[in-house]
Every structure is written in structure tokens, then in C-alpha cells.
Write an enzyme that holds these catalytic residues in place. Structure first.
Site, PDB file in Angstrom:
ATOM      1  N   SER A   1     -11.770  23.609 -12.061  1.00 44.27           N
ATOM      2  CA  SER A   1     -12.343  24.650 -12.912  1.00 44.27           C
ATOM      3  C   SER A   1     -12.619  24.145 -14.325  1.00 44.27           C
ATOM      4  CB  SER A   1     -11.410  25.867 -12.976  1.00 44.27           C
ATOM      5  OG  SER A   1     -11.367  26.529 -11.730  1.00 44.27           O
TER       6      SER A   1
ATOM      7  N   CYS B   1      -9.880  33.987  -9.054  1.00 44.35           N
ATOM      8  CA  CYS B   1     -10.576  33.520 -10.257  1.00 44.35           C
ATOM      9  C   CYS B   1     -12.102  33.608 -10.088  1.00 44.35           C
ATOM     10  CB  CYS B   1     -10.114  32.115 -10.626  1.00 44.35           C
ATOM     11  SG  CYS B   1     -10.392  31.744 -12.370  1.00 44.35           S
ATOM     12  N   LEU B   2     -12.806  32.474  -9.917  1.00 43.25           N
ATOM     13  CA  LEU B   2     -14.245  32.547  -9.655  1.00 43.25           C
ATOM     14  C   LEU B   2     -14.507  33.382  -8.417  1.00 43.25           C
ATOM     15  CD1 LEU B   2     -17.179  31.629 -10.262  1.00 43.25           C
ATOM     16  CD2 LEU B   2     -16.733  29.634  -8.806  1.00 43.25           C
TER      17      LEU B   2
ATOM     18  N   GLY C   1     -13.512  31.414 -18.111  1.00 44.03           N
ATOM     19  CA  GLY C   1     -14.286  31.744 -19.295  1.00 44.03           C
ATOM     20  C   GLY C   1     -15.210  32.931 -19.112  1.00 44.03           C
TER      21      GLY C   1
ATOM     22  N   HIS D   1      -4.402  32.901 -11.322  1.00 43.13           N
ATOM     23  CA  HIS D   1      -4.039  31.908 -10.305  1.00 43.13           C
ATOM     24  C   HIS D   1      -2.645  32.182  -9.750  1.00 43.13           C
ATOM     25  CE1 HIS D   1      -7.302  28.822 -10.729  1.00 43.13           C
ATOM     26  NE2 HIS D   1      -7.528  29.580 -11.783  1.00 43.13           N
TER      27      HIS D   1
ATOM     28  N   GLU E   1      -1.126  30.678  -7.350  1.00 39.02           N
ATOM     29  CA  GLU E   1      -0.404  29.449  -6.997  1.00 39.02           C
ATOM     30  C   GLU E   1       0.355  28.896  -8.198  1.00 39.02           C
ATOM     31  OE1 GLU E   1      -3.924  27.823  -9.022  1.00 39.02           O
ATOM     32  OE2 GLU E   1      -3.555  29.509  -7.678  1.00 39.02           O
TER      33      GLU E   1
END
Length: 368
Positions: A45, A257-258, A301, A342, A344
Site C-alpha cells: 500500500s 482498506c482499499l 489516503g 487492517h 491483521e
């Protein structure tokens, strides 16, 4: 010998060499984590970015490749206050300088990272260059394509499908272990620790390139779909969004996330760029369904626009308590949900690890 960090507004910071010599360009971002520099350096990332670490001493426990999150250094450069030359840890095989030098990563130390962080927080993220020669840095920065204008996902995704097993990466011909559910992973910038956590929770992860079609993924008869993290602007990933649309409702789906942003776009929502992003291991998130607050590890971001979700069938399930941004959504009718952080936590707290076992149980329920 001197080395420089040059920002796109013309500001110059003078420091000392770290890692390889030369010139490198990227979007300058900061991470507030106190540990985890190995995982940060290998997190896909961070592709296309120069990462500034706010903790003043970096590298004190050295480098070991067991903690890497991918097979290469992902940021274009690193900025630290001080890099430790003599690490102390029984697992360490080299110093951070040696790693950066071996991998050809141009970096810099000896800067006032607090000052630079405050500048980014005020003005927002900016393009920058690390260089030994200011003229070369200026030329490289002027010629560089903007971060928001680049498709990074296709450069960090796997080139070919593979399976993940007890010892890590395996070929597609490897047989599945009895009792494990099949998890299809759309790799847009995957971290190894996500695969490790899902494997320990009873999954057989099958990882596919970001360019894979929904039909090919479904032909492997997965029990669930994971949309991975990754770099860059999700609005540039139209083909990937189309794949997500083709998978929605076919199997239980979970995004990280993404992956959260891709799920948002797949149902007609929008995303926007944050002023300086969320990067660190101490972000508080509130679950609106349970009222529980967890401390999370984050690296992104861009964020989901909650207004854009109206009428899409999605509901916001989690919020960031620092700035109120969306941290999770779900679409009940399609058995899909996602989080912006995240779970993890490599590096970071383990508060969110139950998401792995919870998603595995969802897959088992549908399978049975």
C-alpha cells in the site's frame, strides 16, 4: 556527505545518507507507529510513496525477512530522524541501512521529522524527492507523474494465481486440506500476514491477480471473496470495480482498506482523498452496531463518502473517532461488508483479529 529531501513547493531539508545513493521521487506521507518498520517497508500500500516515520529511532531491532509483508521494498524512499547502526535482537540478520542499500532504496536520516510531519498535517501530503544532488532532485520531481495520476495496483498485484498453505506460497496444483473453506483473494496489494491469519482461521486462500475476471474467480468454486488492501486512488480502478460487481451477491464478501473503497464504488458510492491520510497503529474506531471501540492499525489516503452511499443499500457500520470518517460498511442483502483498517495488524494492536474467524464462520454457514 549530504543528502536532501526536496518538497514540491521548493522546501529543502538537509540530512545524511541512508540506504542507496541516487534520486527517488514519491508522495511524502507520515506514519506514527512506534514499531513495525519492516512491515511498513514491505507493505504494497506504500507503493509510490516516500514514508516518513515519526518515531525518532528506527532500526533498533534490526531486520529479519520473516516479518516481511511482501517480497520487496514497496515505498520509493524512507525518511527517519535517526537510523540505528547496531541493532540488538536475536532474530536480526542485518541493519536497516544494509537492507535499504541491498534493495537499492534511496533514503535519508538526520531530519527534523516532527517539523516535516507538522508541515504535512497543515498543508497536506505533497510530492517530494530524496537526492544527493539538488539539481537532479528538482529535475526528477518536475518530470514525475503525480501520485493521484498513477495506477499502482497493477504493479504490486501478483502476476499469476497461487495458493497459500502451511509453509506459505504454493502452486495452484497443490491439493486442499480437508475441512478448510476456500477463500478467493483479489490481490490489489496484499500483505502476507492477512493470508497467515486466514490460514490459521481455517481457510485455504487462493490468490488472484487484480486483472482476473469474476467468471474465472468463481470457476474455482470459492466459499468466500476477500478484497485486499492496496495503493493508489480507487477511482482509477474501473476494471477491478467491474470484477467486484460481478462477484457481489455470489459469495460472502469481505473487504480490507482499499477493498472497503472498491466495495463502495461497486455499489455506486464515491471516495475522496484525505488531507494527510491515516497511517499508524493507534486509530480509535467505533462500531456503530455494538458500541465497541477498538484501537486499529491503518494505512490509507482515501476514504468513503458516506453521503454517496444513500440509496445504495449499504449502511455505515463504523466510524473513526478522530475525524468521523467512515471505517466500515455492510450490504446485508448481498452478504458483503468491509473495514477501512487492517485487522491483521502487522504492525499494530490485535483488537480486530476476530474479523478473520467471524468471516470464516460466515463462509462455513453458506457452504453448509
Amino acid at each position: 556527505m549530504k543528502r536532501y529531501l526536496l518538497l514540491s513547493d521548493g522546501t529543502v531539508f538537509e540530512g545524511k545518507p541512508l540506504g542507496a545513493s541516487g534520486t527517488t521521487v514519491g508522495e511524502v506521507v507520515f506514519n506514527t507507529g512506534m514499531t513495525g518498520y519492516q512491515e511498513i517497508l514491505t507493505d504494497p500500500s506504500y507503493a509510490g510513496q516516500i514514508v516518513l516515520l515519526t518515531y525518532p529511532l528506527i532500526g533498533n531491532y534490526g531486520i529479519n525477512e520473516d516479518d516481511f509483508e511482501s517480497d520487496r521494498i514497496q515505498p520509493t524512499g524512507l525518511v527517519v530522524r535517526e537510523a540505528c547502526d547496531v541493532p540488538s535482537n536475536w532474530r536480526a540478520t542485518k541493519s536497516i541501512h544494509q537492507l535499504l542499500l541491498e534493495r537499492g532504496t534511496v533514503s535519508i536520516q538526520g531530519l527534523d521529522t516532527r517539523l516535516i510531519t507538522k508541515r504535512i498535517r497543515s498543508a497536506g501530503v505533497t510530492m517530494g524527492a530524496i537526492c544527493d544532488d539538488l539539481d537532479a532532485g528538482k529535475e526528477a520531481l518536475a518530470a514525475a507523474q503525480g501520485y493521484d495520476e498513477t495506477d499502482f495496483v497493477y504493479g504490486v498485484s501478483t502476476n499469476a494465481p497461487y495458493k497459500w498453505g502451511r509453509e506459505g506460497r504454493e502452486g495452484m496444483g497443490e491439493t486442499d486440506e480437508a475441512g478448510r473453506v476456500r477463500l478467493a483473494v483479489l490481490d490489489c496489494g496484499l500483505k502476507f500476514n492477512i493470508l497467515r491469519r486466514f490460514y490459521k482461521s481455517g481457510c485455504r486462500p487462493i490468490i488472484f491477480p487484480a486483472t482476473t475476471s469474476a467468471e474465472e474467480i468463481l470457476s474455482w468454486k470459492p466459499d468466500g471473496i476477500l478484497l485486499s488492501p492496496g495503493p493508489g486512488d480507487p477511482r482509477r480502478l474501473g476494471p477491478v470495480v467491474e470484477t467486484v460487481k460481478g462477484l457481489l451477491g455470489k459469495r460472502p464478501m469481505f473487504g480490507i482498506c482499499l477493498g472497503n473503497q472498491l466495495l463502495c464504488h461497486a455499489i455506486g458510492g464515491e471516495t475522496y482523498k484525505l488531507k494527510f491520510g491515516h497511517r499508524g497503529s493507534n486509530h480509535p474506531v467505533k462500531d456503530l452496531l455494538t458500541g465497541k471501540v477498538t484501537i486499529t492499525s491503518q494505512n490509507h489516503g482515501y476514504a468513503v463518502d458516506p453521503v454517496s452511499l444513500e440509496g445504495t443499500g449499504a449502511e455505515v457500520t463504523q466510524l473513526n473517532l478522530n475525524d468521523g470518517t467512515v471505517e466500515g460498511i455492510r450490504i446485508k442483502d448481498l452478504d458483503a461488508n468491509s473495514i477501512q483498517y487492517h485487522p491483521e495488524a502487522a504492525p499494530g494492536p490485535w483488537d480486530s483479529r476476530p474479523y478473520f474467524s467471524e468471516f470464516v464462520e460466515r463462509m462455513r454457514a453458506v457452504r453448509s
